[in-house]
Every structure is written in C-alpha cells, then in structure tokens.
Write an enzyme that holds these catalytic residues in place. Structure first.
Site, PDB file in Angstrom:
ATOM      1  N   ALA A  44       9.677  16.551  52.981  1.00  0.00           N
ATOM      2  CA  ALA A  44       9.015  17.605  52.214  1.00  0.00           C
ATOM      3  C   ALA A  44       8.107  17.063  51.125  1.00  0.00           C
ATOM      4  CB  ALA A  44      10.064  18.532  51.594  1.00  0.00           C
ATOM      5  N   GLY A  45       8.100  15.721  50.931  1.00  0.00           N
ATOM      6  CA  GLY A  45       7.211  15.124  49.942  1.00  0.00           C
ATOM      7  C   GLY A  45       7.509  15.563  48.526  1.00  0.00           C
ATOM      8  N   GLU A  90      18.265   7.277  36.321  1.00  0.00           N
ATOM      9  CA  GLU A  90      18.187   7.242  37.788  1.00  0.00           C
ATOM     10  C   GLU A  90      19.043   6.134  38.397  1.00  0.00           C
ATOM     11  OE1 GLU A  90      14.817   8.551  39.722  1.00  0.00           O
ATOM     12  OE2 GLU A  90      14.741  10.228  38.335  1.00  0.00           O
ATOM     13  N   ARG A 102      10.779   7.436  35.036  1.00  0.00           N
ATOM     14  CA  ARG A 102      12.005   8.153  35.375  1.00  0.00           C
ATOM     15  C   ARG A 102      13.236   7.653  34.623  1.00  0.00           C
ATOM     16  NH1 ARG A 102      11.611   9.328  41.860  1.00  0.00           N
ATOM     17  NH2 ARG A 102       9.453  10.014  41.891  1.00  0.00           N
ATOM     18  N   HIS A 109      10.771   3.231  40.892  1.00  0.00           N
ATOM     19  CA  HIS A 109      11.983   2.599  40.394  1.00  0.00           C
ATOM     20  C   HIS A 109      11.755   1.088  40.317  1.00  0.00           C
ATOM     21  CE1 HIS A 109      14.431   6.167  42.182  1.00  0.00           C
ATOM     22  NE2 HIS A 109      14.244   6.354  40.890  1.00  0.00           N
ATOM     23  N   ASP A 115      13.617  -1.190  41.386  1.00  0.00           N
ATOM     24  CA  ASP A 115      14.018  -1.914  42.595  1.00  0.00           C
ATOM     25  C   ASP A 115      12.936  -1.926  43.674  1.00  0.00           C
ATOM     26  OD1 ASP A 115      14.234   0.640  43.703  1.00  0.00           O
ATOM     27  OD2 ASP A 115      16.389   0.517  44.102  1.00  0.00           O
ATOM     28  N   CYS A 125      17.536   0.993  48.486  1.00  0.00           N
ATOM     29  CA  CYS A 125      17.748   2.377  48.055  1.00  0.00           C
ATOM     30  C   CYS A 125      19.012   2.960  48.664  1.00  0.00           C
ATOM     31  CB  CYS A 125      16.558   3.254  48.461  1.00  0.00           C
ATOM     32  SG  CYS A 125      15.082   3.021  47.453  1.00  0.00           S
TER      33      CYS A 125
END
Length: 420
Positions: A20-21, A164, A196, A232, A234, A350
């Site tokens: 859904a982006g 996060e 974030r 992020h 990572d 992730c």
C-alpha cells in the site's frame, strides 16, 4: 544455565502482507505501492531464511503476525473496514509487524545494572500504520520473555517522542556474552522525510534499561542518509560483536563517533564503505547494510546475510567480493531471497530482532526448530492468501481468509492466547 548467545527472532510474514506504500521515506515501499503482493510466497521466503540461518548453526526464534485488519483501531477512529478512507483501511491491514527489528530495543544482561535482559517495546508513532502495533507486540514480548528472573519487558516511551526500536540501535562488544557498548542512533531531519528516532526516546530507553552512561553513545544519523531513503539506521550501518560495518555517509559526525567508539572499546574494528565504491543510492537499493552480520559458531568468523538484490548491483557485488577476499573479519557472504519483503521496504535485518540470552530462559514456543518450521510452512501453504492487491482490502472474503490463516497458525504453534 548455558552461555548466552545471540538469538535472532524473525517476524513471520502475515497473511495481510500487501503493497500500500504507507511508509514515507521508504523508497521501496513507495515505488511498489499499488502492486500485487504475494503473502504466501513472502512468508515462505522468510521461513527459508530462518532455515538457512539455523543451518549455519545460529540460534533462531520467531514472532507471530499480529491480528489484522485492526478493527479495534478503526473503531477508535469511528469507522470500519467498509467505510474507512483507503489510506486508513490500508493502515489497518498493514502486516508491518513482520519487521521485528522495529519490535523493541534490547539491552542484554551483561550491559544492565540489575543483570537482566531489558526489552522496551517500540512505540512506532511516526507512521500511522505502525503506531497501533505496540500493544500486540508488547503482549507477545511479555509472553516470550516472561521469566522475570532473566528479563524485564518495558512499555513504550510515551508520546510525543518517536521510537522505532532496534533498527536504530547497535551494540559492540568483544563477544556477545560480555559487557558491550550500546549505540543509539537518532535523527533530526532528512529533506522531505521525517526523522523517526528521537534522541529523547533513545535516552529514555538507556535510563530505563539501567545502562552504564560510560558505555552508551548517542549518534546522529546524517540528514543526507535520511533524505536518500535511509529511514532507519540499519539501512546504512550494521554491527556485530567488535565490528561496525557502515557507509561513510551514515552519520552526521562520523569521525567524532568513530573516535568515541575506539576510546570506549579499543578492540572495535570499523569497516567504512566509501561512497566512491558504493554510492548511498546503490547501498539503499541493494540493502547492502540491511543485512544480518553474524558470528559463525564453527570458526568464529563473521558472515553477512544479505538480500539477493546485492548480487544484482554491480558496484555492491564488486565491493563485497573485494571485502571477503581481504583479511578482514567478514569472511562469508550469504545471499538470501526475501524479495517480497524487500519490495515492501524491508531486508534480512528488518525481519529480525536480536536478543542475547540463554535460549532455555525463553518461552520455548518462540524458539525455532526445523520441525516447528515444517509445521508453520504447512499452515502457510494451506491458509495464506496467494496474492493481495490493494483493491481487495474491502473484500469480506479476504478479511475472513486472513483471520482464519492467523488463527490456524496460532493453534499450530500453541499460542492461541495471542488470538485477541
């Protein structure tokens, strides 16, 4: 008790996996918005990655997908699946809890004052579709790490400070079972994209976990990296034991950070990938750093478990061949196929949350064996939707199929108490 080891807990990709982006700043997620997703294929790819890692001799755990669509969240918004605006409906269906790196921040026993492994569930409040994850994740963490002799599971950092989880947290140490240096990476800005991870959240977690302030570093992510799509940390850096593997443009003040790391952990080895060899764009497209950097139990060498997309990027693959041909600590490259997750914006790193602990102290229902993965695979094969397009999210049949699939998985794993 056995010696603590690093256990990678992977999120099983849920039956509502769709494109859904929803994630602003996540280039892959935005690029594939509106495409058809394949939940069954996605989940089987994730299970295959877990099997691959177990075959390397690594300890492996898993988390259940959350209940989706989240009708309770929609109720609080005064709407329903049928009546919600498309972006709200999509947020309710989101399977983003599959990316377990965002589940929590973890400080293992050797680092904390009280000698417990501390886990703080992430609040994920900067993105609507993720902001309603934490209650379900919290319940699961409390069940998996229920033994209060060894674990302390904390509620999320309060609003308005965004957290996060482990995607913005690294740990350096000589070996996993020794006291380490914890690095909390925060953002401030990134062009059109939001930062974030807030420094206030990172500092709150360090205090809550009872960490030695001399063994903690707070480092700012570079605005350039965020603007390029490194939503992020990572996505541009990964650490394991004494090794930090990072892009040269990952941090706002890299030289200051590296000097502080070496002053606190002289044994640390910092591998800096220059932009002249791998651009930020190539690093983010290939998810070179969104890899699992792990210590192999047989010989103590390190392997980089990364997505097959890295093989398709000429600059990245050339650099990696040069890296393993050298005399450095990373001696093995292991490409894995997680294309369905990648297309939604998450690579191998992730999909997993790293927890250093004695596996025997963890609720064994969350510890993987090949037999358990066989059982999970059978449920996925039978019940997971073969495909989902965003236009299907109003379908009652799809909603029922998703609920039945998760119910069957919880029953197969003896975790039906997580049903609600």
């Amino acid at each position: 008790m056995s010696k603590p080891v690093e256990i990678n807990f992977d999120g099983i990709i849920g039956p509502s996996h769709n494109y859904a982006g929803l994630s602003l700043g996540n280039i892959a997620s935005s690029t594939n918005a509106g495409e058809t997703a394949y939940p069954r294929e996605a989940a089987l790819q994730g299970i295959a990655k877990m099997r691959h890692n177990m075959d390397l001799g690594l300890a492996q755990g898993f988390f259940m997908p959350l209940d989706r669509p989240n009708t309770g969240w929609l109720d609080k918004l005064g709407t329903s699946i049928a009546e919600a605006e498309p972006h709200i409906r999509a947020a309710a269906f989101s399977a983003s809890s599959m990316w377990a790196a965002n589940a929590a921040t973890v400080s293992p026993t050797p680092d904390s004052i009280d000698g417990k492994c501390h886990l703080t569930v992430a609040n994920l409040q900067t993105m609507p579709h993720r902001s309603h994850e934490w209650p379900g994740t919290f319940a699961q963490l409390q069940l998996a790490f229920a033994d209060q002799n060894y674990f302390a599971v904390h509620s999320p950092v309060p609003s308005p400070f965004g957290d996060e989880g482990a995607a913005n947290h690294m740990r350096l140490c000589n070996t996993h079972d020794q006291a380490g240096l914890e690095i909390f990476v925060y953002g401030k800005a990134g062009g059109p994209f939001p930062a974030r991870q807030h420094i206030e959240a990172s500092k709150a977690i360090a205090r809550t976990h009872g960490l030695d302030e001399n063994k903690v570093i707070f480092a700012q992510q570079s605005e350039t990296a965020i603007a390029a799509g490194a939503f992020h940390n990572d996505v541009v850096a990964v650490a394991n034991e004494r090794v930090l593997f990072t892009h040269e443009q990952a941090f706002a003040e890299p030289d200051v950070l590296y000097a502080e790391i070496l002053s606190k952990l002289p044994e640390a080895e910092i591998i800096i990938v220059p932009a002249s060899k791998v651009s930020l764009a190539d690093a983010i497209e290939s998810y070179l750093f969104n890899a699992q950097l792990v210590t192999l139990p047989d010989d103590g060498g390190m392997a980089l478990i990364l997505p097959t997309e890295a093989q398709g990027n000429a600059a990245v693959w050339s650099y990696l061949r040069e890296l393993v041909a050298g005399n450095g600590p990373i001696s093995k490259i292991c490409p894995v196929d997680v294309r369905q997750s990648m297309a939604n914006g998450g690579g191998p790193a992730c999909l997993r949350l790293r927890v250093v602990a004695d596996p025997e102290t963890v609720n064994q229902k969350f510890i993987a064996t090949h037999e358990k993965l066989d059982k999970i695979s059978a449920v996925v094969e039978k019940y997971w939707p073969g495909s989902i397009s965003p236009t299907q999210l109003t379908s009652v049949d799809l909603l029922n199929e998703i609920h039945e699939a998760r119910s069957q998985l919880l029953a197969a794993c003896g975790l039906s108490k997580l049903a609600s």
